[in-house]
Enzyme design. Structure first.
Site, PDB file in Angstrom:
ATOM      1  N   GLU A  75       4.571 -30.424  16.733  1.00  0.00           N
ATOM      2  CA  GLU A  75       3.853 -29.973  15.540  1.00  0.00           C
ATOM      3  C   GLU A  75       2.572 -29.222  15.880  1.00  0.00           C
ATOM      4  O   GLU A  75       2.322 -28.130  15.398  1.00  0.00           O
ATOM      5  CB  GLU A  75       3.528 -31.181  14.633  1.00  0.00           C
ATOM      6  CG  GLU A  75       2.655 -30.789  13.439  1.00  0.00           C
ATOM      7  CD  GLU A  75       2.170 -31.988  12.629  1.00  0.00           C
ATOM      8  OE1 GLU A  75       2.718 -33.090  12.823  1.00  0.00           O
ATOM      9  OE2 GLU A  75       1.256 -31.823  11.819  1.00  0.00           O
ATOM     10  N   ASP A 128       3.131 -35.687  13.914  1.00  0.00           N
ATOM     11  CA  ASP A 128       2.291 -36.825  13.546  1.00  0.00           C
ATOM     12  C   ASP A 128       3.126 -37.862  12.808  1.00  0.00           C
ATOM     13  O   ASP A 128       4.148 -37.528  12.209  1.00  0.00           O
ATOM     14  CB  ASP A 128       1.180 -36.389  12.580  1.00  0.00           C
ATOM     15  CG  ASP A 128       0.033 -35.687  13.296  1.00  0.00           C
ATOM     16  OD1 ASP A 128      -0.029 -35.756  14.543  1.00  0.00           O
ATOM     17  OD2 ASP A 128      -0.797 -35.065  12.595  1.00  0.00           O
ATOM     18  N   TYR A 151       0.820  -1.217   0.000  1.00  0.00           N
ATOM     19  CA  TYR A 151       0.000   0.000   0.000  1.00  0.00           C
ATOM     20  C   TYR A 151       0.851   1.262   0.000  1.00  0.00           C
ATOM     21  O   TYR A 151       0.485   2.258  -0.601  1.00  0.00           O
ATOM     22  CB  TYR A 151      -0.972  -0.011   1.181  1.00  0.00           C
ATOM     23  CG  TYR A 151      -2.186  -0.856   0.872  1.00  0.00           C
ATOM     24  CD1 TYR A 151      -3.061  -0.458  -0.149  1.00  0.00           C
ATOM     25  CD2 TYR A 151      -2.450  -2.041   1.544  1.00  0.00           C
ATOM     26  CE1 TYR A 151      -4.168  -1.223  -0.469  1.00  0.00           C
ATOM     27  CE2 TYR A 151      -3.556  -2.810   1.229  1.00  0.00           C
ATOM     28  CZ  TYR A 151      -4.412  -2.404   0.222  1.00  0.00           C
ATOM     29  OH  TYR A 151      -5.491  -3.150  -0.108  1.00  0.00           O
TER      30      TYR A 151
END
Lengths: 390, 600
Positions: A220, A271, A120
């Site tokens: 995680e 995981d 911007y």
């Protein structure tokens, strides 16, 4: 330029070297010097009657190298010139220069903004002069900021450009944060249930003043982190407990790197699926996208504690808690088997092949199966017995 | 005139024969007399007297049956044919007299499909005794059997136009001839019964006017501004005859003036004897009808070129024809055998310096005067020989851009006379359509502002049919046409390439210049140097680098680097991992090319 991909990268292509050498210099101070030097070089070129140009490292996949010795991904020596008097480059050249000038101002004013804010700012200052929108999309500016980082050999954080914060930390650590003209001391032990939100820039105006930990545990998932935080795992283990909340942000990766530099072992807990493992590998070797940042954004010393497919054999109850692997998991596993830095580890080949064979996965949350605090016991046991994957 | 000058693709199957076939099946006998009419004066007299068969066959009837072939099919085409006949006569007459032609054509609408046509020239005029013959003698032929490059009449020449006037309005034409100090004014028509011209109301007075004015009323015709109309015909005639000033006063009163662009007459054409390899059995029979020779053998050696005693002996042997018989007794079969024998022998080629093309400079001048194109490329091929016996020459020109508004226009000319009809069947059209214009920087021929002009000149143009509006696709001819057009197209290509490059450069320069202000401001902010100085300096570099006068090599290399870089840019904008391998490789290449560009 010759296609020597194995040679040492040029000095200014690797941010941390200069940083390491001149430890007393802040990243943004260095960035300011280099921005000025870039300007002087171009003015010299113009005076010689040549097109203003700058050189940057090619950031494409073809120029990404796995540094065997260092154990991380970095860029090779392919470089390219961005010239103003080249029709296809002139606009991006002009944009890059505009970003450079703007960030110089930010550093001088000691103000920070996001890429969106920069977008911007540029839109605001250029809008009147030209009849075309010089930055139509924010995504346009992202690529050229990477150009600028690679060309200057500094990080965007050094240019006072912030990225979204992600990741939380707790543990026996005190950080001095010089912010908005004031020194704030952050004690990792006094962050309650929410932990300390890791900022995008952990280098500039940020100093570790106290550290009393045995290792760093990167978890995680935020849910697991909260579980371990409630157990006061970091206190019991004298560990720094970090969650990147999925894929690690730049700030998280820098922080882990810094803690590793302080001699702490880095242990990662994700995981048991390809996605989780990929999160680990990104922390360890860095990603191809950010290969231009090299060692600064990778932690080759990191070790993987779990969850592994082999854990399912070890802990009988886990067999019942597996879930079916998705298409993307299988595909990711196959991809990972092709990465030379992964396939050189037989342990990982074994794990990945198990995924392909069983088409199963296991979430770290499953370790709460027997009782909620089991996950802490599991980690403690594996960490103390050093049951790690490389 | 088509039936009699023997110009048709299949020799021996000319218009004349068609006439013959429609009139009487047998070549021997009656039809012999029709063709025999034209030719030497004596012969013409005698045949018209003895041709009983012809008298029964009404001239009007003959015309009606063969109208199409004579160029009178359709209202628009009929008017164009009328103008063509008179204008062609005018051009030929002026050239023969060594006068730069000024031709004025007036077309005035009288009623729905009835028009008054006036064609006036500044030629030598016609002597009193020739007025009737020139304008109202059917199958007349001052041009008959002349092996010379001539514009060629449509059908039966000016007499056809007169006949058309009579048949559609019942009136003949009015003629004013200024000849050697006298001005003759008269009405001319055809006496259908006698098939003889009728000259009436003759007035004569002293005058310095020279030239011919023909005025007639014609019905069943139509004027329009189409590509088949009079205006287009005259425009093209003017293009092919840059030494002529031609003006048209159209029915709406508009005046179209095509002023001469050169002040020299074209090279004189030279008449040659027919070459044995350029002749048909039918042509031989025509020659036999008019030759003063008494023996077939002497006819061949005197009427044909390259015919020695030795050649005669060999032809006699091969053809097994009695060379001592009278030419009048030669049968169609004899003629066929002779032509076959000619083809078995080797002959010296006919002379090729007898032709008169429009000329390279002349075409360039006339095209630029009349079409105002951006660029013209003209090619004049050297003369070649068709079938071993007929000299011909091809000229081609391509005009592009500028004020040309029609797209993909083909202007066909045979011996400088425009061919407006039967475009699809014409060798020129076929060649143009088969050229891969993309190779010459023209994407789609039919969508480009382009005019392709092809003029074939020859002592014997091979037409597809008696309509004489389409040139036959003889391979020797189409090869030449193709070579000529391609050569001209290369000239256009060079121009287009340079033009596009210049436009590209200008565009680049503009693109760079618009960023200079911003670049200077940012560089000034980075380096602390003066913005104004930086801006001035970069502008200077841009001006210097894109100065067109600095040689083409640099700009070409620049262009090449831009193309490469464009490719690369496409890759950069894709952010995904998968595209990055490609991007890296290309980027390295680009560096090399940009370095080349930089070094210049």
């Amino acid at each position: 330029m010759e296609k020597d991909t194995e040679g040492e990268p040029k000095k200014d292509a690797e941010p941390n070297k200069s940083k390491g050498k001149a430890g007393e210099i802040d990243g943004d101070t260095l960035a300011l010097q280099r921005l000025k030097a870039l300007g002087h070089r171009m003015v010299e070129e113009i005076e010689l009657g040549e097109s203003p140009a700058f050189e940057t490292v090619v950031r494409s996949k073809g120029n990404v190298i796995f540094d065997e010795e260092g154990g991380f991904l970095r860029l090779g020596q392919k470089r390219e010139r961005r010239r103003f008097l080249n029709l296809s480059q002139s606009k991006i050249f002009m944009q890059t220069l505009a970003v450079a000038a703007k960030t110089k101002k930010f550093i001088e004013e000691d103000l920070h903004t996001s890429i969106r804010g920069l977008y911007y700012q540029l839109k605001f200052t250029m809008g009147e002069d030209l009849d075309e929108n010089l930055f139509d999309e924010q995504s346009e500016s992202n690529a050229l900021i990477e150009d600028l980082e690679a060309a200057l050999g500094v990080k965007r954080e050094d240019l006072h450009l912030t990225t979204d914060r992600k990741g939380v930390m707790a543990g026996p650590i005190v950080i001095k944060d010089h912010f908005a003209g004031e020194d704030v001391y952050i004690d990792g032990r006094k962050q309650g249930r929410s932990g300390w939100a890791i900022p995008s820039d952990v280098d500039n105006d940020m100093e570790i003043v106290e550290l009393d930990a045995n290792y760093v545990l990167v978890v995680e998932k935020d849910a697991m982190w909260q579980r371990l935080n409630e157990d006061r795992f970091w206190q019991k283990e004298k560990a720094i407990l970090i969650t990147p909340k999925g894929q690690s942000s730049r700030g998280v990766r820098r922080l882990i790197r810094k803690l590793a530099d302080r001699g702490l072992p880095i242990i990662v807990f994700t995981d048991s699926d390809a996605w989780g493992w990929y999160i680990y590998w990104t922390i360890k070797t860095g990603s191809m996208n950010l290969a231009y940042l090299g060692r600064d954004f990778s932690v080759p010393e990191a070790k993987f504690v779990g969850v592994t497919m082999s854990d399912i054999e070890e802990y009988d109850f886990l067999k019942k808690l597996t879930i079916k692997a998705k298409e993307v998991d299988v595909k990711r596993a196959k991809d990972m088997l092709n990465y030379p830095w992964i396939k050189k580890h037989p342990e990982w080949v074994h794990e990945l092949k198990l995924v392909l064979k069983t088409k199963k996965k296991l979430e770290q949350d499953a370790l709460q199966g027997p009782r909620l605090t089991f996950v802490g016991d599991y980690l403690r046991e594996k960490i103390h017995e050093k049951k790690f994957l490389p | 005139m088509s039936p009699l000058d023997g110009s048709s693709v299949e020799k021996g199957k000319s218009a004349e024969q068609t006439i013959k076939n429609s009139g009487a099946r047998e070549r021997e006998g009656k039809t012999d007399k029709i063709s025999g009419k034209a030719g030497s004066k004596a012969n013409r007299e005698s045949s018209s007297k003895s041709s009983g068969a012809f008298k029964e066959y009404s001239v009007a009837e003959f015309f009606k049956k063969n109208k199409q072939m004579l160029g009178f099919s359709g209202k628009v085409r009929s008017l164009t044919t009328i103008v063509h006949e008179y204008v062609t006569n005018s051009l030929d007459a002026c050239e023969e007299a060594g006068i730069l032609p000024n031709i004025r054509v007036e077309v005035e609408q009288i009623s729905q499909d009835r028009y008054r046509v006036v064609v006036a020239d500044n030629g030598p005029g016609l002597p009193k005794h020739l007025i009737g013959k020139a304008l109202a003698k059917m199958l007349t032929g001052t041009k008959f059997h002349r092996y010379i490059q001539q514009r060629g009449q449509q059908g039966i020449g000016a007499a056809g136009a007169t006949l058309y006037a009579q048949l559609t309005t019942g009136k003949g034409i009015h003629v004013i001839s200024g000849y050697r100090g006298k001005m003759i004014s008269c009405d001319v028509s055809i006496d259908f019964k006698a098939n003889e011209p009728k000259v009436e109301n003759l007035e004569e007075q002293e005058s310095s006017f020279h030239g011919l004015i023909v005025e007639g009323e014609f019905a069943d015709v139509k004027y329009d501004a189409s590509q088949y109309g009079v205006l287009e015909y005259l425009k093209r005639t003017a293009i092919a005859n840059p030494h002529a000033t031609i003006q048209l006063i159209a029915p709406n009163g508009e005046r179209h003036l095509f002023e001469r662009s050169v002040n020299e007459l074209p090279r004189r054409v030279r008449e040659i004897k027919p070459h044995p390899l350029g002749i048909s059995a039918h042509d031989l029979l025509d020659i036999a009808a008019i030759t003063p020779a008494t023996k077939l053998g002497s006819m061949l050696t005197t009427e044909l070129s390259r015919f020695s005693a030795e050649k005669l002996r060999r032809v006699a042997e091969l053809a097994d024809v009695d060379m001592n018989k009278s030419p009048k007794d030669m049968t169609w079969y004899d003629a066929e055998k002779l032509v076959k024998a000619f083809k078995q022998l080797k002959w010296i080629a006919p002379p090729t310096d007898v032709l008169s093309p429009i000329g390279k400079e002349q075409i360039e001048k006339s095209l630029s005067n009349i079409l105002f194109p951006e660029i013209i490329s003209v090619v004049e091929r050297s003369p070649k020989v068709l079938w071993g016996g007929v000299p011909f020459q091809v000229e081609a020109a391509i005009a592009f851009g500028g004020k040309i508004s029609r797209k993909g226009e083909i202007m066909r000319f045979a011996n400088k006379a425009p061919l407006l009809f039967d475009a699809a069947g014409c060798a020129i059209t076929q060649v143009v359509k088969n050229i891969d214009w993309g190779r010459y920087g023209l994407k789609k021929f039919d969508e480009e502002p382009i005019v392709v002009l092809v003029n074939v000149v020859s002592t014997h143009i091979p037409y597809v049919s008696a309509g004489k509006q389409a040139i036959s696709s003889e391979s020797e001819l189409t090869d030449e046409i193709k070579n000529a057009i391609q050569e001209a197209a290369r000239g256009i290509k060079l121009h287009l390439v340079h033009k596009r490059k210049a436009a590209e450069l200008a565009k680049k320069k503009k693109a760079f210049l618009r960023y200079v202000g911003q670049i200077a401001a940012d560089l000034s902010a980075l380096s602390g140097a003066s913005k104004e100085e930086i801006e001035e300096r970069i502008k200077y570099i841009i001006e210097h680098r894109f100065d067109m006068g600095k040689g083409r090599e640099r700009t070409e290399a620049e262009l090449a680097s831009v193309e490469d870089a464009n490719e690369r840019k496409g890759a950069v904008s894709e952010g995904s991992d998968d595209s990055k391998g490609k991007k890296g490789e290309i980027a390295t290449d680009t560096r090399n090319t940009t370095d080349v560009a930089e070094g210049m």
